[in-house]
Each structure stands twice: as C-alpha cells, then as structure tokens.
Design an enzyme around this catalytic site. Structure first.
Site, PDB file in Angstrom:
ATOM      1  N   THR B 148      39.077  43.561  45.780  1.00 35.11           N
ATOM      2  CA  THR B 148      37.722  44.029  46.097  1.00 35.11           C
ATOM      3  C   THR B 148      36.794  43.980  44.883  1.00 35.11           C
ATOM      4  O   THR B 148      37.201  44.278  43.770  1.00 35.11           O
ATOM      5  CB  THR B 148      37.805  45.464  46.616  1.00 35.11           C
ATOM      6  OG1 THR B 148      38.676  45.483  47.736  1.00 35.11           O
ATOM      7  CG2 THR B 148      36.447  46.007  47.025  1.00 35.11           C
ATOM      8  N   GLY B 187      43.280  50.298  42.624  1.00 33.04           N
ATOM      9  CA  GLY B 187      44.207  51.389  42.326  1.00 33.04           C
ATOM     10  C   GLY B 187      45.041  51.099  41.094  1.00 33.04           C
ATOM     11  O   GLY B 187      45.553  49.986  40.945  1.00 33.04           O
ATOM     12  N   GLU B 449      41.990  48.792  53.698  1.00 37.36           N
ATOM     13  CA  GLU B 449      42.866  47.821  54.368  1.00 37.36           C
ATOM     14  C   GLU B 449      42.280  47.356  55.686  1.00 37.36           C
ATOM     15  O   GLU B 449      42.939  47.342  56.725  1.00 37.36           O
ATOM     16  CB  GLU B 449      44.253  48.430  54.606  1.00 37.36           C
ATOM     17  CG  GLU B 449      45.037  48.565  53.319  1.00 37.36           C
ATOM     18  CD  GLU B 449      46.310  49.373  53.519  1.00 37.36           C
ATOM     19  OE1 GLU B 449      46.973  49.104  54.532  1.00 37.36           O
ATOM     20  OE2 GLU B 449      46.618  50.225  52.687  1.00 37.36           O
TER      21      GLU B 449
END
Lengths: 698, 698
Positions: B148, B187, B449
């Site tokens: 992303t 993350g 997701e």
C-alpha cells in the site's frame, strides 16, 4: 496496459476540492445561518473561536500521543485556562458554555456545569443557597453528581447507599453498606471534585426507608484536596478503546460520614430537627439533574428536561456525526481510486454509488436532527411554562417522545460516524482522520442517561395506552398530543392508507403518511394481541422505532413547508436533503411496510425498486452541492482536527505533516532495539549460521 | 414500597453463576472438542497456555494503562521472549503459531510470519533462498511486506514506486517519485523491520513499464538498526481509538536505492542480466502474500489462499466476537436489574427478551463460523491440490466465495462485538470489560485486505456470469460449483419455491431452500435488468449478502446433518443453535423475502410474526445451556482478561480489583491539583467572597 495520464496525485486533491467547491449552487452563508438559527449565533461562535484558537494550551494536534494520565492533566490545565478566560472576557453563562463546547474536549468541569449546578439551583434550600451558591457559580468548589452505584444504574429504587438521620446531633450519616453500593462511573469524582450531590436512601430515626434523596457532601479538603475522613475515592480506570480518557470517572465509598441536617437538598422534601419527614408539596414539580422524588421508576420533569437538553446538544451543527460526515465527504471527494472517469483519471470515491449511498443520507439526517433539536427546545420551553403554573399534562407525552428521540438520534448517530469512517477505506483507521475519536466519545450516549433498550419500553407503554383510548372511542379523537398525532389514523373517521405507486415516492405528503400508517398499524396490532398471545422478543425495539420515525417524518414534512423562508435555490437543495431523509427512512422501514401490507408484492417485479431508485436519483441531485453543504456547517480546520477533512483538500500533505509529530519517530533507532529486537535477531543469525555450517559439511 | 429481600448483591453473582452452570445439560468437554476439532488440538492449546501464563512479561492486566510507545516496547519484549521460548521448547511452526495466537496481542512479528515469509517461500529464486531463507526462518532478519502507498491501496495497478533495471551495474534502482508514492500502513515497518518485500513497478532499460513486481530490500542496518542510506522510514502514528497501538505500521520512501538484480523475487518472472523480461510460465500459479502477477486487478491464487487463511483465523474458537459473546453472556447472567423475578430478586438481565434476542444469535453465528472456517480450509486444500496439477478451474469460484465470506464474517463480527458490549449497559464501556479492545482490534478487518464494499462487486460479477449461463441453458445445468449451487433453482427443471406457513420455520430444509431461492431470484432479477434500465445504489451489497447467506445456509444444513456424530443431548442443543442461525438469517433477509414474493402479506395479520416467534422459542430453548456453551469455547480467565467475563461470576469483585491498579490512583492528590485545580478554586473562592462582601454591605 492503457496509457495513463501523468498526474501528480497530491496536486490533484486541491484541484478536485476547488472544482467541487466551485460547482456549489447554494449560498453557503444563507444555509449556514439557517443551520445555526441566525447570523447572530454564528457571529458569537466565530468571535469565541477566534479567542480560543490563539491559546497554545487548546491545541489539539498532540493529544493523540498522550497517555491517559497526561490527557487528564492537560484537560485540567484547559479547564483552568477556560475559567480564567471567562473572567478576563467577562463571558456570560451562554458565552462560557459556547466557548467550552467549541473546544471539543472532554472536560470534568462539564459535570459541574450540567449536572451539579442545576441540582443545586433546583433543589437547594434557601440556607444552602445562601451559604454555597456563590461558590458553586464561581467554581470556588467543583461539584459532581453521585447516583450510579457498582450494582445499580437505571433502577434508582435499588440504590444501596444510605443516609440515616441522627436527631441527637442533627446530622445525616452517609454509609456504603456493601461493595456493590460503591458509587461508580461518577464524572469528575475520580481526581477532581471537591463536593458532590449524593443520591442515598433516606432512613428516618424509626428505621423507615424513604427511598432515594439528594445530599450535599464535601468530598475533598479545600486546603490540600485530600479526601475527607471516611471517604474512599478514586478513578475507575480507562474506558473502552481509550474513550473519554481525559475524564476522571470515579468511585466513592462512605464509611459513616456525617453531614449537617441542612445539607439535604430539601427544597421539596425535608426532615425536621426531630426527624419527621415532610412530604414534598408538588411531587411532580421537583426537578433538576436526574432526579427521582420517590423510590419509584416514575421519572420526574427534571429528568425529562435534562434529557431534552442533552438531546438538543447532540443535535447542534457541530456534533460528532456531522463532523464525521464532513470529513468523509471531503476525503472521498479528493480520493481517487479504481475505474477511470471521463478525464482518464481514476474516479473520485464519492462518485461510486456504494459511497454516496452511504454518505448522503448521513448528511440528510444531520440537517433533520439540527432542526429537531430546535423543536425539542421549543417544546421544552412550552412544557416548563405550563409546569410553572402547575399544569403537568404535557409531561408524560414529552417524556415518551424524548425517550424515543434519544434512542433514535444516538443509535443512528453512532452508526453514521462509523459508516463515514469506513467509507474512507484504510486511511479512515488512522487516528489523524479523527473519526475514531468522534466515534468513541459519542458511543456512551447509547448506554448512558438511560439504556436505549430500557427507554424503548417506555415509548411503547405510552403509545399502547393512548392507542387503546383511540380504539375504544367511537368518534374522532378530539385532541391527540402532537407526538402521537399518527394515532388519528386509527379513528373510525380516518381515510384509508395511500396506494403505493412509483409516484408515491415523489410526494412528500404520501411518504409522511405511509410512515405514520406504519406506526399506527404496528401499534394497533400490538395493542390487540390477546392476553394469551405471545409477542416476539424484539417487539419493543421495532415499535419504538416506528413510533419515533412517524413523529420525525411528520416534523420533516413541516420543515419542508417552512423552507419558503429560504432563497429558492437554497430551499431546493435543502428540500432534496429533507426528501432524501424521508425516503431513506422509508427504505429502512421496508420490512414493516411490507409486513403490515402497506406495500405489496403484486407479481410485477420487486415492489421496493421504485423507492430504491428514487433514493439514488435524489442522491445524484444533491451530489454537486455536497462540499457547499458541508462548508455550511462552519467547521474550521482547527475545529475538525482531521488530516483527511482539511478544507483545501490537501489530505496527503496533511497526513504527512501529522505523521512527523509522532513521538516514536523522534528516535532514529527505537529504544526497543537494544534490549529486545537485537537479541532476537542475533539469536536468529547465530542459528542460521549454524545451519549454514551444517549444510556446508554435508 | 414492596418489601425487599435482603441479599448481598455481590455474593449473589457467584450463586447465580453456579446455578446457571449446574443446569447445563450438554457435556461441555464433548462440545469443546467438537469446536476445536478434536481433543488433540485442545490438549496442545492447553499445554502451550500453561507455559505462557507463567511468563510475567505476558501478563495483560496492566496494558490498558500504557501509552502507545510503551505498548510498542512491551510488544517487542514479548516477541523477544516468545522467540526465545520457541527455541527453549523446540516448538514446531504449528506450536509457535498457536502459542503466538494464544497471547492475544498485536505483534509486529506476525507480519513476518504471515506476509513476509510466505512471499519469500513462494517467490524467492533459488539464489535468494540459498542466501536468506535460514535467516528468514530463524528470524535473524525481520521482514515486512510493502504494498500500500499513501495514494493507492486496493488498486495495485496504480502504485507509483518504481524499480528500474540498470544493466550497467546489474542492479535495480528503487525510487519513490512523489509524496503519494510513499509506502504507508506497512505493519512492522515503522520501527522494527530490517528487510522488506517491496511492490514496485518494474521499469526495463528501454523505459517499458511492466507493472508491479516484488523486490527484496534491506531497510535497516543489521549492525545498529539505522535506516540504510536513501531510505526514509518511520511510524505512521496512532490508529483510530488506540487500535493496534503496539503495532508499528510505517511509511517508507526510497531515494534511488540500489539493490542487486538477484534481489528480485523472480521465481516466476525474471529480468535477465541484459535487461530483458522473461514471462512467468504459469501466471495464475504464482502465489504468496497479496501477490499480483501483472499490473491488473486479476487476483492470483495467492491472494485467494491468503484470504482463506485469514478467514479461517477469524473463525477460530477464540476469535474476538466469540470472546465478546462469552463475556456478555456471563455478565448478563449475574447482573440483576429492574423487574422482580419469582424469587423476589431483580431479574437477571439475560432473561429479558431484548437481551437474549441480541446475544443468543451471536452465539449461534459463533458456532456456524467455526465450522465454516473448517470448510474453508478443506476447500483450499482441495484447490491447492488441483493447482499443483495446473488445474485452475476452482480458482474463480473460490475467489468469489472467499470475498463474500470475508465481507460477511467481518461485517457481522464487528456488529456482534459491539452488540455484546452494549448489552452490558454502562459497565460495558469500562476498559476492564475488555470488549472495547476486542472491537477496535477486529475493526480494521472491514477495510483491510480488500475493502468490503469493493469485494461485494466481485461476488456479484461472478454470480451474474454464472446466472446468465444457467438461464440460457435449456436443460438442467450439469454441474454447478458448490458455492453457486443455489443457481440450480433457476434451471427449467427446478421445482417451485416452498409455500411459507408457520411450520416452514421448524423445517431446516425449507428455511435453507427459502434463503437459496431468495438469492436465486435476486440474482436473476438483476441479471435480467435491461441494459437501458437503472439499478439502485446499494444493489451490490444486497446481492452479495444474499448470495453468501444462501451458501452459508446450505452449509448449515449440512452441519445439522453431521450432528449425528455427537451424543444426542449435545446434538440437540448445538442443533438448536444452528437452527437459530438459520432463522435469524431469514429474519434479517425479510425485506428480500417479502420483495421477491417468497413471503406475502395475505391480509391475515403480519406474515413475519411466525418467524419472529420461532426465533424467540429457539432462544428460550437454548437459554438454559448458555453458560455451558460459552464454557465450551475454553477461554481461561487469563485469556479473556475481562473483569465482567470472569468464570466464577464475581464481576464486582473483579472490577474493584482492577480499579485499584489504575495509575491515577497511586497519588492521593492528583499532580494536576497544584498547578491547575487549586488556582481555579482559589479564584472562585475569592470571587464568591467578594460577592458576599457586596451583599453584606447592601
């Protein structure tokens, strides 16, 4: 691969926002004044906001990084400065309240202002007023309102704290006889308040329990702020998801704490020096706070009024759902993603049906609820005037209406904030979007001040009582109270329900009538259930919603009629929003409309399709004005405090700027590296080396 | 006032819990093993939990008091210890994964385990594997997965980061050409990861853009953890409402960063030394992470598999909605409030219809989703076997099904957690209830997701394609893929829909059939909309839901058939839950059932009433076993970490105990007193004195 235009995605955001703003056909100022109830109100807010934004202490950009204790301390500093500014500028009560609300902070002093002070004013005896009112009003003491206990909330009759009168010393003795009698959830009690209004069962010298009454109790020393002897007090800890972190909700236990007889809030009920109880002269007239006169569940006028005020606060033009809608509409205007549009750019997210179908109804509810808040205030004033002349006839209906509206507005508001957040996709989950905070602070409204599911029952009880009266009457019912006007449809002289066709959805009167018929038929069916018959488990929730929506729909019909006061283009666009409200209200009522037979499946296709297409058409009609309409709410960037809701549309720059403030980014290497990350990596590297060696040996 | 029994509200909680537990008619162990898929799985979890609870570092009772930075550091310490325990106990991958999930913590290492490592394994060239696999597997390096960007999420084709091949040095040059190309939301990137798998547009020496490919890039030094030259990296700041606070989602920008040619993940696509592109031999077979082979929106098998795995994780017997249901059912069993019951005690909150109507369907979904998760794993294994032999025929249907299930399970799970929280009234808003945390951590599943609203479109596209095939076929369709079995009803040889009567709701087969008919008719109506016709704005959401619910209903029918493996009383009670699932599924589908004409208003009362009463009757049948059923999920008090969900029912004692840990209660007088509260009070006292003086002069 299709050739792609070379655009700077970041620059495009500002261009998109400019384009959206420039296609506004309404007059933003006119609509803004309409929402605020006049230029004067707006000017006052602007004047106060100008003062507030100059205070470095009130800056909001760093609060997301603070732990809870620091948030509490920051809030205390803000309160101190706010009360200082009040003196410096000689603010009136209204100006102070407005300034306080403009801060968008959770402040413990609010409990003093909206719960403690009104109780004092409404229930304090002349002696208490003489000795303490100036201190209360000037915040020489800080008060809180202690009702809820660990074991009991809504059911005030079961509160366990006692206040026993001791004639020998002319004192009351407050006591917490059990763990579950501990006062709990009391705002401002944890670390701030010096005094409290305590709900406790009044026990007379003969042992008779007179049920809950209010007592004025000092909690902390005015010398050093230490808790007074016999009082155990503290903070009840963090709230869900960090909600209301700056607020010190507290607990308190009383170990035989004595207070003078005159500390009873005795304007309406008193204990004599000898220890006899003097009945209040006008039980229903006693009000203030969340008061109950007797140990029963009959809510007083005070509770009704408090609820009305709370409701009107939730309906102001800067309330949380509205801020959320503004942010989401601005962000989805400049966010582009997915399919290509006519210019070969990715489509603006707001132009996808699944996005505008979610966001525009929120906008429509925002407009409706603001007007509803105004109606509530007007109706309350009317009721208070009648109460002053001891006419309580409006009380029961007003109470039921406010219960219904409280449930409706808060339940919907919570859903709307989260819907807005989710419409923004991934970035909506960033704290810098600001919607997480709006959500979590609005959330307790569903369970505080009357659990929504308990209130539903009260709405239904009032409706069935009136319904039975209407059904048993052979003539038209002379005068139904306004909130129950829909029941007129059940009188023998009423017309038949309208036939639903495609054109129904373009006629305001028909849609209102359908929603009123829905409530009337559902309440009638329920009222006529034989005593032996069973009702389903969710019936109160469905009925309360239908009843409230019928009332609101009728009000929206009025709002549309009153739009003639606005210039024609403004009236047209706001009218679209009001009609969109009515249609989405009908859409969410489809199960009911179909099951009571107001809409029927005739075999010719889906009978709900006309309504759904009408919703879409109205959305498309409103769409060109959404930026103008959200501008009309009058949020400054300072006030919204959202990287995704910035007025100029430059959301990516705003996000980038905010991220640089993150305290974890101060260290190039995290303090977790040396003690924790490095050992893990080194163990792993050693193990890998070991494996390598083994392999090379093979 | 009615005479009241003298009860100790606190003692009563334990008595109520004992009574509720003792009336359990199921065998808790048998049902627990059913939920866990066998005693062995349960034993493994017990064995690992025993190890874990002994670690003081893993204690959860103080984490609510930590600020974000401290939560991150605590998580790093936990990861370090967890990886140490893995070596100490010689855990297998499965044991390590189970132990990690039992911690109920948000850990940055999870991204290494579930995103980075699979990419490496699935896409790494033999050379990369040779050099790095041991380090990856042993956590000698910590990886993350950079897809992303600030400007683009779902639409991978539009990612802006470039990786340009430089034949002169046999290197790729990674570059972030714009603000919006900044990698975002990654993350473990913020402060932890040393390496990453970076999605970037592959640019060949001739300037040709080959779309997104994956590259292995070192981000931080293994010497001192400092970011490598040309890489700007940091944390993107707090998430909404303090969600996932311990996780360091990060950003990264690349300023002409060079990596060797061999660092391309090139198992399926390669750039030669000279700079020519070698096509992947089996495009659809490439998988791992959230991979895309070409710059298109066609999801690969890898994505499908990842989604399936994610889904099955969300369906485990210790998932968040389940924990929430357990807490709420336990608390409302011991919480008494309001009306009096037969014993003269206030009623247990769970016995109110509006409470059990909210909580029991959540329990039923919990059971259904656990079984569904198992189905998903089985179907995935089947697909992977076929993929191994290059048969991709199951892929599109499986992808559509998983999209639909992901939307359904996550949307419903979020609602269920909050419904459970709200059913607990005021105390549900305390952090110590634990549901705020469960909610906020589960929340991003709706937008991460694959945004749920985007996925809905993919479900509908697959269904309409198949529907057209069925409608244009004159004979019965030979073999419909399982997820689309409901479309068989549209074939010319199909029977008519069942007539709905009161007994319909007691027949599993009929309810399943109704839900299948609903989907079939809705998809048919949609497919037959003329090209000139308009569809409403919410159509994808309604269709996707109907399609998914038809599939799940059919599965539940199977689950009920398979209950014969259980002892009869267990089968009876679990069967009630499954039927409750089917009925509430039908109840939530009422608008559709009525609008496609499967249920009709005949003039004889409300046609939905039979269904609603059947729901209530089933709830009452399940009610005596709810404590047993929640016990069967196997949560220990340590694992639930909720004061309101304690197994012995002593909720008030548990709340009291937790509150004493609140750091703000350490100081008798808050540090905010001297600088902020005292000045405010003193100014107020001075002002009040002034007024007194004025009055006394008058």
């Amino acid at each position: 691969m299709a050739p792609r235009p070379r655009v700077d995605v970041n620059q495009q955001t500002a261009a998109d926002m400019n384009a959206a703003r420039s296609q506004t056909s309404i007059n933003v100022q006119t609509v803004r004044n309409y929402l605020y109830g006049g230029q004067k109100v707006w000017d006052l807010r602007q004047r106060l906001e100008k003062i507030i934004v100059q205070e470095p202490l009130f800056d909001k950009q760093h609060r997301d990084f603070l732990g809870r204790t620091d948030q509490y301390i920051r809030a205390a500093a803000i309160i101190n400065r706010l009360t200082e500014l009040r003196r410096v500028h000689g603010w009136s009560q209204e100006e102070y309240n407005t300034a306080s609300s403009l801060l968008s902070e959770v402040l413990s002093i609010t409990l003093h202002d909206v719960a403690f002070q009104p109780v004092f004013l409404g229930q304090g005896s002349p002696a208490l007023m003489e000795n303490y009112w100036d201190l209360v009003h000037e915040k020489g003491i800080q008060g809180c309102y202690l009702q809820t206990e660990l074991g009991h909330g809504t059911n005030v009759a079961r509160l366990e704290t006692t206040s026993t009168y001791i004639p020998e010393t002319q004192e009351f003795e407050l006591n917490s006889p059990s763990l579950t009698s501990t006062k709990w959830w009391i705002g401002a009690l944890g670390k701030s308040a010096t005094h409290g209004a305590v709900q406790a069962k009044l026990i007379l010298p003969d042992g008779k329990d007179m049920g809950p009454h209010l007592f004025f109790v000092q909690l902390r020393s005015l010398e050093d702020h230490k808790p007074l002897r016999g009082i155990t007090v503290g903070d009840i800890g963090p709230k869900a998801s960090g909600g209301m972190a700056a607020q010190d909700q507290g607990f308190a236990r009383f170990d035989h704490v004595r207070i003078p007889r005159t500390n009873m809030f005795s304007k309406f009920a008193e204990v004599t020096i000898e220890g006899s109880y003097i009945q209040p002269p006008h039980a229903k007239l006693s009000y203030g706070g969340m008061m109950y006169i007797r140990a029963t569940m009959i809510p007083s006028a005070g509770w009704t009024i408090a609820k009305g005020r709370a409701l009107s606060i939730q309906c102001n033009p800067k309330c949380n759902p509205l801020a959320a809608a503004t942010v989401a509409i601005r962000y989805t205007t400049v966010r582009r993603q997915g399919e290509l549009d006519a210019q070969g750019l990715e489509r603006q997210v707001l132009t996808y049906p699944s996005t505008y179908y979610r966001l525009l109804p929120i906008l429509s509810r925002a407009f409706v609820f603001i007007e509803l808040g105004r109606y509530t205030i007007k109706a309350l004033t009317q009721m208070q005037e009648r109460l002053a002349s001891r006419d309580t006839s409006l009380l029961p209906e007003m109470h039921a209406l406010l219960c219904g509206l409280k449930v409706f507005v808060t339940t919907q508001g919570i859903i709307d904030i989260e819907t807005a957040r989710r419409s923004m996709g991934g970035h909506g989950y960033s704290a810098f979007a600001g919607l997480g905070r709006l959500y979590i602070e609005y959330l307790p409204s569903a369970t505080f001040e009357g659990d929504n599911f308990v209130l539903d029952g009260q709405v239904v009880r009032a409706a069935t009582k009136l319904c039975k009266a209407v059904l048993s009457s052979t003539s038209a019912v002379a005068e139904l109270p306004l909130p129950s006007a829909y029941l007129r449809l059940l009188s023998t002289t009423s017309e038949a329900p309208p036939q639903v066709t495609a054109s129904t959805w373009h006629d305001v009167h028909s849609v209102v009538l359908l929603l009123e018929w829905r409530a009337a038929l559902m309440v009638k069916n329920f009222t006529q259930t034989p005593a032996s018959g069973d009702v389903d488990a969710n019936v109160n929730q469905r009925l309360a919603r239908a009843i409230t929506e019928a009332f609101v729909a009728a009000q929206v019909g009025e709002m549309i009629n009153n739009l003639t006061n606005l210039p024609s283009e403004d009236a047209r666009v706001v009218g679209c929003l009001y009609r969109l409200y009515l249609l989405t209200s009908a859409e969410s009522a489809l199960v009911d409309l179909l099951s009571v037979g107001l809409i029927r499946h005739t075999g010719a296709g889906d009978p709900t399709q006309d309504l759904r297409l009408a919703v879409k058409a109205l959305c498309l009609e409103v769409l060109p004005n959404v930026i103008g309409l959200t501008d009309a709410f009058g949020f400054s960037d300072w006030s919204l405090d959202s990287a995704l809701g910035v007025s100029d549309g430059r959301v990516y720059e705003a996000l980038w700027k905010r991220v640089q403030m993150e305290p974890m980014n101060k260290d190039e290497v995290t303090p977790a590296y040396a003690p924790y990350i490095r050992p893990m990596l080194q163990r792993g590297q050693a193990a890998a080396q070991q494996k390598m060696k083994l392999k090379s040996r093979l």
